[in-house]
Design an enzyme around this catalytic site. Structure first.
Site, PDB file in Angstrom:
ATOM      1  N   HIS A  70       0.840  -1.199   0.000  1.00  0.00           N
ATOM      2  CA  HIS A  70       0.000   0.000   0.000  1.00  0.00           C
ATOM      3  C   HIS A  70       0.879   1.255   0.000  1.00  0.00           C
ATOM      4  O   HIS A  70       0.702   2.150  -0.824  1.00  0.00           O
ATOM      5  CB  HIS A  70      -0.933   0.006   1.219  1.00  0.00           C
ATOM      6  CG  HIS A  70      -1.597   1.319   1.480  1.00  0.00           C
ATOM      7  ND1 HIS A  70      -2.583   1.825   0.675  1.00  0.00           N
ATOM      8  CD2 HIS A  70      -1.392   2.252   2.446  1.00  0.00           C
ATOM      9  CE1 HIS A  70      -2.969   3.012   1.135  1.00  0.00           C
ATOM     10  NE2 HIS A  70      -2.251   3.296   2.213  1.00  0.00           N
ATOM     11  N   ASP A  99       7.017  21.594 -26.508  1.00  0.00           N
ATOM     12  CA  ASP A  99       6.989  20.252 -25.922  1.00  0.00           C
ATOM     13  C   ASP A  99       8.027  20.229 -24.809  1.00  0.00           C
ATOM     14  O   ASP A  99       8.622  21.257 -24.481  1.00  0.00           O
ATOM     15  CB  ASP A  99       7.308  19.174 -26.983  1.00  0.00           C
ATOM     16  CG  ASP A  99       6.700  17.824 -26.608  1.00  0.00           C
ATOM     17  OD1 ASP A  99       6.946  17.359 -25.476  1.00  0.00           O
ATOM     18  OD2 ASP A  99       5.972  17.248 -27.438  1.00  0.00           O
ATOM     19  N   TRP A 135       6.988   0.105   3.968  1.00  0.00           N
ATOM     20  CA  TRP A 135       7.505   0.838   2.809  1.00  0.00           C
ATOM     21  C   TRP A 135       8.864   1.468   3.121  1.00  0.00           C
ATOM     22  O   TRP A 135       9.588   1.850   2.217  1.00  0.00           O
ATOM     23  CB  TRP A 135       6.509   1.894   2.319  1.00  0.00           C
ATOM     24  CG  TRP A 135       6.616   3.233   2.983  1.00  0.00           C
ATOM     25  CD1 TRP A 135       6.038   3.596   4.152  1.00  0.00           C
ATOM     26  CD2 TRP A 135       7.355   4.370   2.535  1.00  0.00           C
ATOM     27  NE1 TRP A 135       6.368   4.886   4.463  1.00  0.00           N
ATOM     28  CE2 TRP A 135       7.178   5.392   3.478  1.00  0.00           C
ATOM     29  CE3 TRP A 135       8.145   4.637   1.418  1.00  0.00           C
ATOM     30  CZ2 TRP A 135       7.771   6.659   3.359  1.00  0.00           C
ATOM     31  CZ3 TRP A 135       8.739   5.899   1.307  1.00  0.00           C
ATOM     32  CH2 TRP A 135       8.542   6.885   2.272  1.00  0.00           C
ATOM     33  N   SER A 163      13.444   6.157 -13.694  1.00  0.00           N
ATOM     34  CA  SER A 163      12.334   6.886 -14.305  1.00  0.00           C
ATOM     35  C   SER A 163      12.212   8.287 -13.721  1.00  0.00           C
ATOM     36  O   SER A 163      12.072   9.276 -14.440  1.00  0.00           O
ATOM     37  CB  SER A 163      11.042   6.103 -14.095  1.00  0.00           C
ATOM     38  OG  SER A 163       9.925   6.906 -14.383  1.00  0.00           O
ATOM     39  N   SER A 164      12.281   8.379 -12.390  1.00  0.00           N
ATOM     40  CA  SER A 164      12.133   9.691 -11.747  1.00  0.00           C
ATOM     41  C   SER A 164      13.274  10.623 -12.113  1.00  0.00           C
ATOM     42  O   SER A 164      13.062  11.814 -12.330  1.00  0.00           O
ATOM     43  CB  SER A 164      12.122   9.532 -10.225  1.00  0.00           C
ATOM     44  OG  SER A 164      10.925   8.971  -9.813  1.00  0.00           O
ATOM     45  N   HIS A 247      13.152  12.001   3.578  1.00  0.00           N
ATOM     46  CA  HIS A 247      12.536  13.261   3.953  1.00  0.00           C
ATOM     47  C   HIS A 247      12.380  14.221   2.785  1.00  0.00           C
ATOM     48  O   HIS A 247      11.292  14.744   2.575  1.00  0.00           O
ATOM     49  CB  HIS A 247      13.147  13.918   5.182  1.00  0.00           C
ATOM     50  CG  HIS A 247      12.145  14.879   5.730  1.00  0.00           C
ATOM     51  ND1 HIS A 247      11.044  14.459   6.451  1.00  0.00           N
ATOM     52  CD2 HIS A 247      11.976  16.193   5.522  1.00  0.00           C
ATOM     53  CE1 HIS A 247      10.256  15.493   6.680  1.00  0.00           C
ATOM     54  NE2 HIS A 247      10.799  16.558   6.132  1.00  0.00           N
ATOM     55  N   GLU A 249      11.919  13.281  -0.042  1.00  0.00           N
ATOM     56  CA  GLU A 249      10.846  12.622  -0.796  1.00  0.00           C
ATOM     57  C   GLU A 249       9.462  13.163  -0.422  1.00  0.00           C
ATOM     58  O   GLU A 249       8.618  13.369  -1.287  1.00  0.00           O
ATOM     59  CB  GLU A 249      10.910  11.104  -0.551  1.00  0.00           C
ATOM     60  CG  GLU A 249       9.689  10.308  -1.003  1.00  0.00           C
ATOM     61  CD  GLU A 249       9.516  10.245  -2.513  1.00  0.00           C
ATOM     62  OE1 GLU A 249      10.500  10.545  -3.228  1.00  0.00           O
ATOM     63  OE2 GLU A 249       8.416   9.926  -2.964  1.00  0.00           O
ATOM     64  N   TYR A 251       8.754  16.088   0.536  1.00  0.00           N
ATOM     65  CA  TYR A 251       8.584  17.407  -0.098  1.00  0.00           C
ATOM     66  C   TYR A 251       8.482  17.287  -1.598  1.00  0.00           C
ATOM     67  O   TYR A 251       7.819  18.100  -2.249  1.00  0.00           O
ATOM     68  CB  TYR A 251       9.707  18.350   0.336  1.00  0.00           C
ATOM     69  CG  TYR A 251       9.586  18.631   1.812  1.00  0.00           C
ATOM     70  CD1 TYR A 251       8.520  19.386   2.275  1.00  0.00           C
ATOM     71  CD2 TYR A 251      10.460  18.098   2.727  1.00  0.00           C
ATOM     72  CE1 TYR A 251       8.342  19.602   3.629  1.00  0.00           C
ATOM     73  CE2 TYR A 251      10.299  18.308   4.075  1.00  0.00           C
ATOM     74  CZ  TYR A 251       9.239  19.063   4.521  1.00  0.00           C
ATOM     75  OH  TYR A 251       9.063  19.253   5.860  1.00  0.00           O
ATOM     76  N   SER A 262      -1.529  26.972  -5.512  1.00  0.00           N
ATOM     77  CA  SER A 262      -1.201  28.370  -5.800  1.00  0.00           C
ATOM     78  C   SER A 262      -1.734  28.825  -7.151  1.00  0.00           C
ATOM     79  O   SER A 262      -1.790  30.019  -7.424  1.00  0.00           O
ATOM     80  CB  SER A 262       0.321  28.566  -5.772  1.00  0.00           C
ATOM     81  OG  SER A 262       0.832  28.194  -4.515  1.00  0.00           O
ATOM     82  N   HIS A 296      14.803  13.274  12.137  1.00  0.00           N
ATOM     83  CA  HIS A 296      13.620  13.392  13.012  1.00  0.00           C
ATOM     84  C   HIS A 296      12.701  12.181  12.860  1.00  0.00           C
ATOM     85  O   HIS A 296      11.774  12.025  13.639  1.00  0.00           O
ATOM     86  CB  HIS A 296      12.866  14.711  12.793  1.00  0.00           C
ATOM     87  CG  HIS A 296      12.197  14.851  11.474  1.00  0.00           C
ATOM     88  ND1 HIS A 296      12.136  16.034  10.803  1.00  0.00           N
ATOM     89  CD2 HIS A 296      11.553  13.967  10.685  1.00  0.00           C
ATOM     90  CE1 HIS A 296      11.484  15.874   9.665  1.00  0.00           C
ATOM     91  NE2 HIS A 296      11.126  14.623   9.577  1.00  0.00           N
ATOM     92  N   HIS A 297      12.968  11.343  11.842  1.00  0.00           N
ATOM     93  CA  HIS A 297      12.234  10.072  11.754  1.00  0.00           C
ATOM     94  C   HIS A 297      12.842   9.024  12.674  1.00  0.00           C
ATOM     95  O   HIS A 297      12.361   7.903  12.739  1.00  0.00           O
ATOM     96  CB  HIS A 297      12.276   9.549  10.315  1.00  0.00           C
ATOM     97  CG  HIS A 297      11.606  10.458   9.333  1.00  0.00           C
ATOM     98  ND1 HIS A 297      10.279  10.367   9.017  1.00  0.00           N
ATOM     99  CD2 HIS A 297      12.075  11.500   8.613  1.00  0.00           C
ATOM    100  CE1 HIS A 297       9.966  11.302   8.136  1.00  0.00           C
ATOM    101  NE2 HIS A 297      11.032  12.012   7.873  1.00  0.00           N
ATOM    102  N   THR A 322       6.534  26.954   5.824  1.00  0.00           N
ATOM    103  CA  THR A 322       5.239  26.322   5.574  1.00  0.00           C
ATOM    104  C   THR A 322       4.119  27.251   6.024  1.00  0.00           C
ATOM    105  O   THR A 322       3.101  27.406   5.350  1.00  0.00           O
ATOM    106  CB  THR A 322       5.146  24.973   6.300  1.00  0.00           C
ATOM    107  OG1 THR A 322       6.336  24.236   6.033  1.00  0.00           O
ATOM    108  CG2 THR A 322       3.967  24.167   5.817  1.00  0.00           C
ATOM    109  N   LYS A 325       3.471  29.977   3.554  1.00  0.00           N
ATOM    110  CA  LYS A 325       2.626  29.542   2.427  1.00  0.00           C
ATOM    111  C   LYS A 325       1.150  29.588   2.801  1.00  0.00           C
ATOM    112  O   LYS A 325       0.336  30.131   2.056  1.00  0.00           O
ATOM    113  CB  LYS A 325       3.013  28.124   2.012  1.00  0.00           C
ATOM    114  CG  LYS A 325       4.345  28.088   1.306  1.00  0.00           C
ATOM    115  CD  LYS A 325       4.534  26.807   0.538  1.00  0.00           C
ATOM    116  CE  LYS A 325       5.543  26.975  -0.570  1.00  0.00           C
ATOM    117  NZ  LYS A 325       5.017  27.642  -1.750  1.00  0.00           N
ATOM    118  N   ARG A 444       1.663   1.495  15.046  1.00  0.00           N
ATOM    119  CA  ARG A 444       1.279   1.316  13.651  1.00  0.00           C
ATOM    120  C   ARG A 444       1.714  -0.076  13.191  1.00  0.00           C
ATOM    121  O   ARG A 444       2.450  -0.767  13.875  1.00  0.00           O
ATOM    122  CB  ARG A 444       1.914   2.396  12.776  1.00  0.00           C
ATOM    123  CG  ARG A 444       3.418   2.338  12.734  1.00  0.00           C
ATOM    124  CD  ARG A 444       4.027   3.574  12.090  1.00  0.00           C
ATOM    125  NE  ARG A 444       3.871   3.563  10.647  1.00  0.00           N
ATOM    126  CZ  ARG A 444       4.700   4.206   9.810  1.00  0.00           C
ATOM    127  NH1 ARG A 444       5.721   4.893  10.277  1.00  0.00           N
ATOM    128  NH2 ARG A 444       4.523   4.163   8.517  1.00  0.00           N
TER     129      ARG A 444
END
Lengths: 525, 377
Positions: A70, A99, A135, A163-164, A247, A249, A251, A262, A296-297, A322, A325, A444
Site C-alpha cells: 500500500h 513540448d 515501505w 524513471s524519476s 525526507h 521525498e 517534499y 497556488s 527526526h524520523h 510552511t 505559504k 502502527r
C-alpha cells in the site's frame, strides 16, 4: 490550425512511440490512477482486517505485505507519477514551449514504469510472499530476514528511480531552456517553480535511494555486511541513508501540490496570488531544510543528545516557510470574489487539512514528545493528512481544474461537489480518530489490537470504505466528462484563471506553441 | 489467506466490554492522582503546550479563512481587490512564528536533557527483543543475574475469535517485568534479530532495540501498579503480538520476587537432574510450545511461517537431530537457537511434546539429562 500540423498516430503505436508531452502526460495520469485504485484496494484489505479486534480476514504476514505494498504503490506508483503527468501536460503549456526538452527520454521514463510495478505486484504470487517489511524497509528485516521476493523489489525500486531521475532532468532542461521570450524566472507560474525545485530534489536524492537498495542487494546476495552488526555493519546506517532520501521525498510529493493550490486559489478568488516572491522563496527554503532534518524520523534509535537537538531545531524551523505559504493562500482569498466550484472546494479542503497535518508535524518535531508519538497511529494520521488531504486532494483539484482545458469537455459539477464532500467527510472519519488511538498507545503496522482501540478503529474503517467508494465516483465523472461531457469552447474556462495555458483553444491542438507566445507585462501568475 | 472459519466465529463471539476510549496521551498521573513518572507528566505537559499553541494558531487562521469564505464570495456581489504583496506582512509572519518556535524549543530542550540523563541508576535491566518476545535480564553485581523471557499470554482462541477476549487482550504476558517503586531503573535495550522498539506509554519510555547496539533509557516509577505497552517497530509477522507488561511493586515485594525467581532457577537446575514422568513432561512441553513455538509452527504443529512439526521428519526422526534443531536453531532461517533461551528441562519437555503430540506418537521420552549430554556432545 494549418495542415502542416500532423496529429497523433493511430492505434497502439500512438501510445507506445509517442514523444508528445500531452500523450505522455495522459498516460502518466491514467497509470497513476490505476495504481491509486490498486493501492487503495490494499488499504481496504487493511481496514477490513482492522474493523474489529481479532484476526478475521488475513494472516499477520499477509497483513504486513498489504501495508508494505500500500505504502510503496501509493508513494511511488500513484502520487509521484500523477504529478509527473501533470508536469508533462502543463509545464510546456505554462511556459509557452512546444513540448518537453527531451521528448524521447520522456517516452522512456514513462514506459519503464508499468513493467516495474508489474514486477513489484507479481511478488504477491511468489513463494514467501511479497515484501512485508514496510515501505521504509528497515534492515535487517528487509535483508537477512526478508522473503526471497525482496530482490524483485530492489530491481523495481531501481527502475522507479531511473524513471524519476529522467523525468526530473527533462523538467529541469525544459524549464531552463524553453521558456517563451520574456518569461523570466520570476514570471513563471508557481506550479512551474515548485516543479523545478522538486526536480532538483529528485535528482539529488533518488541516487541515494538507489545506493541504499544496492547495499541491501549486496548484503543479501554477495556477503557484504553494510547493515548487519554481526559483520561489522550498522542497521542504523540504513535508516540514515533511507531518510536522507525519504525526507526530501515527502517534499517531492507535496511541493507540486503547493504549486497546484497556488494556481487554483487565485483563479477562484479572482485575485492575484498574494506574495508570489515569498512563495518562491518559501518553497526554496523548504527544499533546503528538507536535506538537514532527516533524522527526526529516528528520534528513538539512540542518537547522541547533540544530534537529537540539532534535528529537533532544524525540523521545527520548517514550520516557518510552511506557515508563510498558508498565510499567503489565506490572504489571497481575503477580499477576493470567491466561487466554490469543485477545484476550489478541494483546494480549500487541502488548505484546512494540510494545515492540521502541519500542526501534528510540529508536534512530532518535538523530540521528547516524539518518544510517545513515534511509530504510533498518531504518525499514521499525521502523514495521511499531508499525503492524502495534501497531495491527493490537490491532485484531484488539478484534474477538475484542467480537465476541461485538456479535453474541451466539462465534468458534472454537482457530481464533483458530491465527490468533494464525501471525500472530505470520509477522509476525516478515517484519519481523525487515528490521532486518538495513536496517542492512547496503538502502534502502527499491527494486524490486531487491544480492545480499548476497537471503537475508533471501526470508525476509521467505515470512513475508509466511504472515502474509497467516493473515488469510484471521481473515476465515473472523469470518464463521463471525456466521453460525453458538455463541450466548452472558451479558451478561458474559469473566468479568474491566469496563465498561458488559458490562451490556448479548448481542447488544445496536438502541438501547441510552435511559435512562442508573447509575454505581456502582466506576470503569468 | 481467507480464513472463513475465523470470520464466522467472529460474528458469533461477543467482544468483551471495551475499556473506556482514551483520546489523549497518558497524562503521567494515575487515576488516584499520583504522579506515575515525573518525566511522563512533563512530556504530557509539553505535548499539551504545543497542542494548545497549534489550536490557537489554527483558530486564528481558519477563523480568518472562514470569515473570508463567508464575506468575500462572488454571490454577495463583492468586487475582488487586486492587492498582491506587502513586504511588511511577509516579514511579520516569518519572524513572529520563529519566536513562537523558540518559546517551544526551550521547554522541549530541558525535557530532552532529562530523557537523556541515564546516570545514577539503582538497578539495571538488559532488555533484548526477539522475534516475537522480550527477554529481561537483571544485571547483578554478584553475577547472580535473573533472566527470563516474556511471551504473549493471550490465547490463540481469543485471537482467532473462538473465545471471548479478555480485558487485557494482546497486552498480557506470561512473565512480566517486575521493578521496585521509586527506584531509578536503567534499561539497556538491544535485540537479537531484527529491530524492535520497547515502549510503555504510561511511563513514557520508548527506545529502539537494535541488534548489535545497546541503547539506554531510564525510568523512576512513583506509583505501584501494572503498566502495559507493545513493540513499536515493525519486526515481522507477529509484531503486533509482543507486548510489554511492567509490574511496579514495593521494595519488599520486589525482594520477595527476586528471591522466588532465584529459587525457581535453582529448582529448574534440580529438576534437570531428575527423571520426570511423561505426563509432567508433556504438560510442561505444551506450555512451552504454546509460548515459544506456536507462532511459527501452528497450534496443531501444521506449520506456517515455520515448517510443519506434525508428521515431520525431524520430529519423528532421530532424537539428536531433533535436539540439534531446537538447541542450535537453523542458520539463515527464523528458527532461533532455543538452547540459550530455554532451560534444559524445558528443552527436554518441549522435545518430548513435539515427538508425541500432533499425532506424532513416537513414544520417545527426552529427559533433561539427555539434553545435558547432547549439549556436552
Amino acid at each position: 490550425m494549418g495542415d502542416h500540423h500532423h496529429g497523433p498516430a493511430k492505434g497502439l503505436s500512438r501510445w507506445l512511440y509517442t514523444t508528445n508531452h500531452k500523450d505522455i502526460g495522459t498516460m502518466y495520469l491514467w497509470f497513476s490512477f490505476a495504481m491509486f485504485l490498486l493501492g487503495g484496494a490494499f488499504a481496504m484489505i487493511i481496514r477490513a482486517e482492522l474493523f474489529q479486534p481479532g484476526m478475521q480476514l488475513v494472516e499477520p504476514g499477509f497483513f504486513n505485505q498489504m501495508t508494505t505494498l500500500h505504502g510503496l504503490i501509493m508513494v511511488f506508483g500513484a502520487i509521484m507519477p500523477s504529478f509527473v503527468g501533470l508536469a508533462n501536460w502543463l509545464i510546456p503549456m505554462m511556459i509557452g514551449a512546444p513540448d518537453m526538452a527531451l521528448p524521447r527520454m520522456n517516452n522512456w521514463s514513462f514506459w519503464i514504469l508499468p513493467p516495474a510495478f508489474l514486477m513489484l505486484a507479481s511478488t504477491l504470487l511468489m513463494e514467501g510472499g511479497a515484501p512485508a517489511f514496510g515501505w521504509t524497509f528497515y534492515a535487517p528485516l528487509s535483508t537477512t530476514y526478508a522473503p526471497p521476493s525482496v530482490t524483485f523489489f530492489i530491481f523495481a525500486i531501481h527502475i522507479l528511480g531511473v524513471s524519476s531521475i529522467m523525468g526530473s532532468i527533462n523538467i529541469i532542461a525544459t524549464v531552463m531552456n524553453m521558456r517563451a521570450p520574456g518569461m523570466s524566472y520570476m514570471k513563471m507560474p508557481l506550479f512551474v517553480w515548485t516543479w523545478l525545485i522538486t526536480a532538483f530534489l529528485l535528482v539529488a536524492v533518488m541516487p541515494v535511494l538507489a545506493g541504499a537498495v544496492t547495499m541491501m542487494l549486496m548484503d543479501i546476495h554477495f556477503g557484504t555486511s553494510f547493515f548487519s552488526a554481526a559483520g561489522g555493519g550498522d542497521p542504523v546506517l540504513f535508516q540514515h541513508i533511507f531518510w536522507f532520501f525519504g525526507h526530501p521525498e515527502v517534499y517531492i510529493i507535496i511541493l507540486p501540490a503547493f504549486g497546484v493550490i497556488s494556481q487554483i486559489i487565485p483563479a477562484f478568488s479572482r485575485k492575484p496570488l498574494f506574495g508570489y516572491a515569498s512563495m518562491v522563496y518559501a518553497t526554496a527554503a523548504i527544499a533546503f531544510l528538507s536535506f538537514i532534518v532527516w533524522a527526526h524520523h529516528m528520534y528513538t534509535v539512540g542518537m547522541p543528545l547533540a544530534g537529537e537537538l540539532f534535528f529537533m531545531y532544524a525540523t521545527m524551523l520548517i514550520a516557518v516557510p510552511t506557515g508563510v505559504k498558508v498565510f499567503n493562500w489565506v490572504t489571497t482569498m481575503w477580499r477576493g470574489a470567491m466561487t466554490f466550484e469543485t477545484p476550489m472546494l478541494f483546494s480549500i479542503g487541502f488548505l484546512v487539512l494540510f494545515t492540521i497535518g502541519g500542526f501534528t508535524g510540529l508536534m512530532l518535531s518535538i523530540a521528547p514528545a516524539d518518544f510517545q508519538y513515534h511509530d504510533t497511529y498518531f504518525v499514521v494520521a499525521h502523514f495521511h493528512y499531508v499525503m492524502v488531504a495534501g497531495a491527493v486532494f490537490s491532485m484531484t483539484a488539478a484534474i477538475y481544474f484542467w480537465l476541461p482545458k485538456w479535453t474541451g469537455r466539462m465534468y458534472n459539477e454537482t457530481m464533483g461537489k458530491v465527490h468533494f464532500w464525501v471525500s472530505f467527510i470520509g477522509f476525516n472519519i478515517t484519519f481523525f480518530p487515528q490521532h486518538f488511538v495513536g496517542l492512547a498507545g496503538m502502534p502502527r503496522r499491527i494486524p490486531d489490537y487491544a480492545l480499548q482501540f476497537a471503537d475508533f478503529n471501526m470508525m476509521s474503517s467505515i470512513g475508509a470504505f466511504i472515502y474509497g467508494a467516493s473515488q469510484l465516483l471521481f473515476l465515473y465523472n472523469v470518464i463521463a466528462a471525456i466521453t460525453s461531457g458538455k463541450r466548452v469552447t472558451d479558451e478561458k474556462i474559469w473566468d479568474g484563471a491566469e496563465g498561458l495555458e488559458w490562451t490556448l483553444p479548448s481542447p488544445p491542438p496536438y502541438h501547441t506553441f510552435e511559435v512562442p507566445p508573447t509575454i505581456e507585462e502582466q506576470p503569468a501568475h | 489467506m481467507l480464513n472463513a472459519r475465523a470470520l464466522a466465529a467472529a460474528a458469533l463471539t461477543p467482544l468483551a466490554a471495551n475499556a473506556q476510549n482514551q483520546i489523549n496521551m497518558p497524562t503521567g498521573v494515575s487515576d488516584a492522582g499520583v504522579v506515575i513518572t515525573e518525566l511522563g507528566a512533563e512530556i504530557y505537559g509539553l505535548h499539551m503546550l504545543i497542542f494548545w499553541i497549534s489550536v490557537a494558531i489554527g483558530v486564528g487562521v481558519f477563523g480568518i479563512m472562514l470569515y473570508s469564505i463567508y464575506a468575500h464570495r462572488k454571490s454577495r456581489g463583492v468586487k475582488p481587490s487586486q492587492f498582491h504583496e506587502h513586504t511588511g506582512v511577509e516579514i511579520a509572519w516569518t519572524v513572529i512564528p520563529f519566536f513562537i518556535l523558540v518559546a517551544m524549543a526551550v521547554p522541549a530542550t530541558s525535557t530532552l536533557l532529562e530523557v537523556y540523563d541515564n546516570d545514577d541508576a539503582e538497578l539495571s535491566i538488559l532488555v533484548t527483543g526477539y522475534q516475537w518476545k522480550w527477554k529481561y535480564e537483571y544485571l547483578d553485581a554478584d553475577g547472580e543475574n535473573i533472566s527470563f523471557f516474556s511471551n504473549l499470554a493471550t490465547s490463540q482462541e481469543q485471537i482467532y475469535n473462538t473465545d471471548v477476549k479478555g480485558e487485557n487482550y494482546l497486552l498480557e504476558v506470561d512473565q512480566p517485568l517486575v521493578i521496585p517503586v521509586d527506584t531509578k531503573v536503567r534499561f539497556l535495550i538491544t535485540a537479537s534479530d531484527v529491530i524492535h522498539s520497547w515502549w510503555v506509554p504510561e511511563i513514557a519510555v520508548k527506545r529502539d532495540a537494535i541488534p548489535g547496539f545497546i541503547n539506554e533509557a531510564w525510568t523512576r516509577v512513583l506509583a505501584e501498579g501494572v503498566y502495559r505497552g507493545q513493540c513499536t517497530e515493525l519486526c515481522g509477522s507477529y509484531h503486533g503480538f509482543m507486548p510489554v507488561e511492567v509490574h511496579v511493586v514495593s521494595q519488599d515485594e520486589f525482594d520477595d520476587w527476586t528471591a522466588s525467581k532465584r529459587g525457581a532457577a535453582v529448582a529448574d537446575a534440580t529438576l534437570a537432574t531428575q527423571e520426570l514422568s511423561v505426563d509432567d513432561l508433556m504438560a510442561r512441553g505444551a506450555d512451552i510450545y504454546n509460548a515459544s513455538c506456536l507462532a511459527c509452527h501452528g497450534a496443531k504443529g501444521e506449520g506456517g511461517l515455520g515448517n510443519a512439526i506434525a508428521g515431520s521428519a525431524i520430529a519423528m526422526g532421530g532424537v539428536d537431530s531433533h535436539l540439534n534443531v531446537i538447541v542450535n536453531g537453523v542458520a539463515g532461517t527464523a528458527m532461533q537457537a532455543f538452547g540459550a533461551q530455554l532451560s534444559d528441562v524445558d528443552v527436554a519437555a518441549v522435545t518430548t511434546y513435539q515427538r508425541n503430540a500432533f499425532g506424532n506418537n513416537t513414544g520417545d521420552v527426552v529427559q533433561a539429562s539427555d539434553v545435558v549430554s547432547y549439549k556436552e556432545g
